[in-house]
Design an enzyme around this catalytic site. Structure first.
Site, short mmCIF file in Angstrom:
data_model
loop_
_atom_site.label_atom_id
_atom_site.label_comp_id
_atom_site.label_asym_id
_atom_site.label_seq_id
_atom_site.Cartn_x
_atom_site.Cartn_y
_atom_site.Cartn_z
N ASP A 214 -23.49 -18.50 -2.40
CA ASP A 214 -22.85 -19.59 -3.12
C ASP A 214 -21.46 -19.16 -3.60
O ASP A 214 -21.27 -18.04 -4.08
CB ASP A 214 -23.72 -19.97 -4.32
CG ASP A 214 -23.23 -21.20 -5.05
OD1 ASP A 214 -23.22 -22.28 -4.44
OD2 ASP A 214 -22.86 -21.07 -6.23
N GLU A 274 -28.35 -2.45 6.99
CA GLU A 274 -29.44 -1.48 6.95
C GLU A 274 -30.74 -2.09 7.45
O GLU A 274 -31.70 -1.36 7.77
CB GLU A 274 -29.63 -0.96 5.53
CG GLU A 274 -28.48 -0.12 4.99
CD GLU A 274 -28.74 0.32 3.56
OE1 GLU A 274 -29.92 0.32 3.14
OE2 GLU A 274 -27.76 0.65 2.85
#
Length: 551
Positions: A214, A274
């Site tokens: 957002d 990751e």
């Protein structure tokens, strides 16, 4: 391609790490999607109940608007606990069940992270406002008043008035770009960045497939707190805030979109990388430099995977001239940007109403979105051809609409409950009184009615999405420079194995256009496109899709 094949194709792409590139994302506003317990508010169990329906659309992923603990002053976009589910939506266990079920059906799950600000009920803010020397004293944006007691600068809130609120505890102002109950975090503090990255890791560890971020360009503010300059009247653009809001009078050079943001986005991307196959989608809120910022934030492979700006979410109609202008600007400012296009979402009037589209035009616009370079976001109910619901003032919930009524009616009209069964109580959304009224006009287009009609808008959306999936050139191929012939927008999408020609008449009169040289055959006849030999005449709201026949 039938619905079952679409679902199987979705499952087969589950492990692809770049699923997001050209993917179709279905946005769920959880308060209004499906209520499972009769309290009138949609919840996570309700989403789980409807996963078969979502999978049947053929989309790649769902994006769920905030469901975190919150006092709900801005309906979840004011977070008081990033690591837990608000009881009105269920529990963490409900989320885990929904996540597992979605993955079983080949659906990715993206959650809406609101990092630029928290609720004033968040424990971080409670500690920060307690004194000027506590461990979290700099976690929010605090500033002394001017000598006359007025706010430190001229920054404005999107929700109206000054972006600064006086706090009698610290005898300072704090920054809030939105409601006064949504204080902005201070991203210049390394501790704040680390804490928010820990939040992201918490959800990645749980198995979410990515984040919709957002107000991604609001993270940092100018440390010098310089005044924003005024915008001349001719430069004002009401795409971010309604025209009646003085927010549009400023060029927000210093209150957002600061250069330091890039470093944080690279840290967030490194964390995301990751984990296999995760993606970040950023919301860029800037009326003057949205496309430029989109390019900056998605450039290379160390920042965001994709971003969306507001060019196709504003009031201005999607004409051939405007579409070409947007893509020309995108190419000039950010040729390697990866956009994500949306015509509707939880913050704007539904595009069927905003652009005054009839059913034929809605169908055409749907196919156009599936042909544009970039990813795509669909908003719940869009696939039913829903127009904006009418919510009377006395039933409004949105503080934004209440503030600027009646010139701006707020966001409740696009947030009314999803309509599932036309004859059921509350159209199948809930057995209780819903938080916003179910629209009687929308109920006429409930899912059960459209499922029974193979020529309905719902089935058209399925066919359009399936077409995109069946032709990788449409999902992730390169796009030629757009051409405009009168009201007709034309371009080609290509990859190593195919070339697709796309033409859309976005005007009110028929127009004849020439096809490119080569042997072409019609594509997607069941979508309503037309064929031609050498040239084609397109009536208003018609389109033509063709694939080059290399044989």
């Amino acid at each position: 391609m039938n619905v079952q094949n679409t679902v199987e194709l979705s499952k087969s792409t589950k492990a692809v790490s770049d699923w997001w590139r050209g993917g179709v994302i279905y946005q769920i506003y959880p308060r209004s999607f499906q209520d499972s317990n009769g309290d009138g508010i949609g919840d996570l169990k309700g989403i789980t109940q409807r996963l078969d329906y979502i999978a049947s659309l053929g989309v790649d992923a769902i994006w769920i608007s905030p469901f975190f603990k919150s006092p709900m002053k801005d309906f979840g976009y004011d977070v008081s606990d990033y690591r837990d589910v608000d009881p009105m939506f269920g529990s963490l266990e409900d989320f885990r069940e929904m996540l597992d079920r979605a993955h079983d059906k080949g659906l990715k799950v993206m959650i809406d992270l609101v990092l630029s600000h928290t609720s004033d009920q968040h424990p971080w803010f409670g500690e920060s406002r307690a004194s000027r020397d506590n461990p979290k004293s700099d976690w929010y944006v605090w500033a002394d008043p001017k000598p006359d007691g007025t706010p430190p600068n001229n920054w404005l809130s999107i929700f109206g008035g000054s972006a600064w609120q006086w706090d009698p505890r610290r005898l300072q102002y704090y920054l809030h770009n939105f409601l006064t109950s949504q204080p902005d975090l201070n991203f210049h503090s390394p501790d704040v960045q680390d804490a928010l990255l820990d939040v992201a890791r918490f959800w990645l560890d749980m198995g979410v497939d990515g984040f919709r971020l957002d107000t991604i360009n609001f993270y940092f503010h100018d440390k010098q707190l310089r005044d924003n300059p005024a915008l001349p009247i001719e430069a004002r653009n009401a795409s971010i805030a309604p025209a009646v809001n003085p927010y549009n009078h400023q060029d927000h050079l210093y209150s957002k979109s600061q250069p330091e943001n890039i470093t944080f986005l690279e840290r967030l991307r490194a964390l995301t990388d990751e984990f296999e196959g995760r993606a970040c989608l950023g919301e860029v809120g800037d009326a003057q430099r949205g496309l430029e910022i989109m390019g900056e934030y998605t450039s290379g492979d160390k920042r965001m995977h994709m971003c969306y700006a507001f060019e196709f979410l504003e009031k201005r109609a999607l004409t051939a001239t405007y579409a070409k202008q947007v893509f020309d600007q995108l190419q000039a400012k950010a040729g390697d940007a990866w956009p994500c296009w949306a015509f509707s979402n939880h913050d704007v009037q539904r595009h069927a109403s905003r652009w005054g589209l009839d059913d034929a035009a809605i169908r055409q616009h749907t196919v156009l979105m599936m042909c544009l370079r970039g990813s795509a976001c669909l908003y719940q109910g869009e696939e039913l051809g829903l127009h904006e619901a009418d919510v009377p003032f006395e039933m409004l919930q949105d503080p934004y609409g209440i503030e600027f009524w009646p010139e701006f009616k707020g966001r409740d009209g696009c947030r009314t409950p999803m309509v599932w069964a036309a004859q059921d109580e509350q159209s199948g959304f809930s057995t209780g009184e819903p938080w916003l009224p179910v629209s009687a006009a929308q109920s006429e287009k409930a899912v059960d009615r459209l499922e029974a009609d193979r020529q309905s808008m719902l089935h058209h959306y399925r066919r359009a999405i399936a077409l995109r999936r069946a032709h990788p050139a449409l999902a992730s191929g390169v796009q030629s420079e757009m051409r405009q012939v009168g009201s007709v927008l034309m371009f080609q999408r290509e990859n190593a194995s195919e070339s697709v020609f796309c033409a859309f008449n976005l005007g009110a009169e028929a127009k004849r256009v020439d096809l490119p040289e080569g042997n072409w055959r019609v594509l997607g006849q069941d979508l309503g496109g037309v064929d031609g030999e050498g040239s084609v005449t397109l009536r208003p709201a018609q389109f033509c899709l063709m694939v080059r026949d290399e044989g």
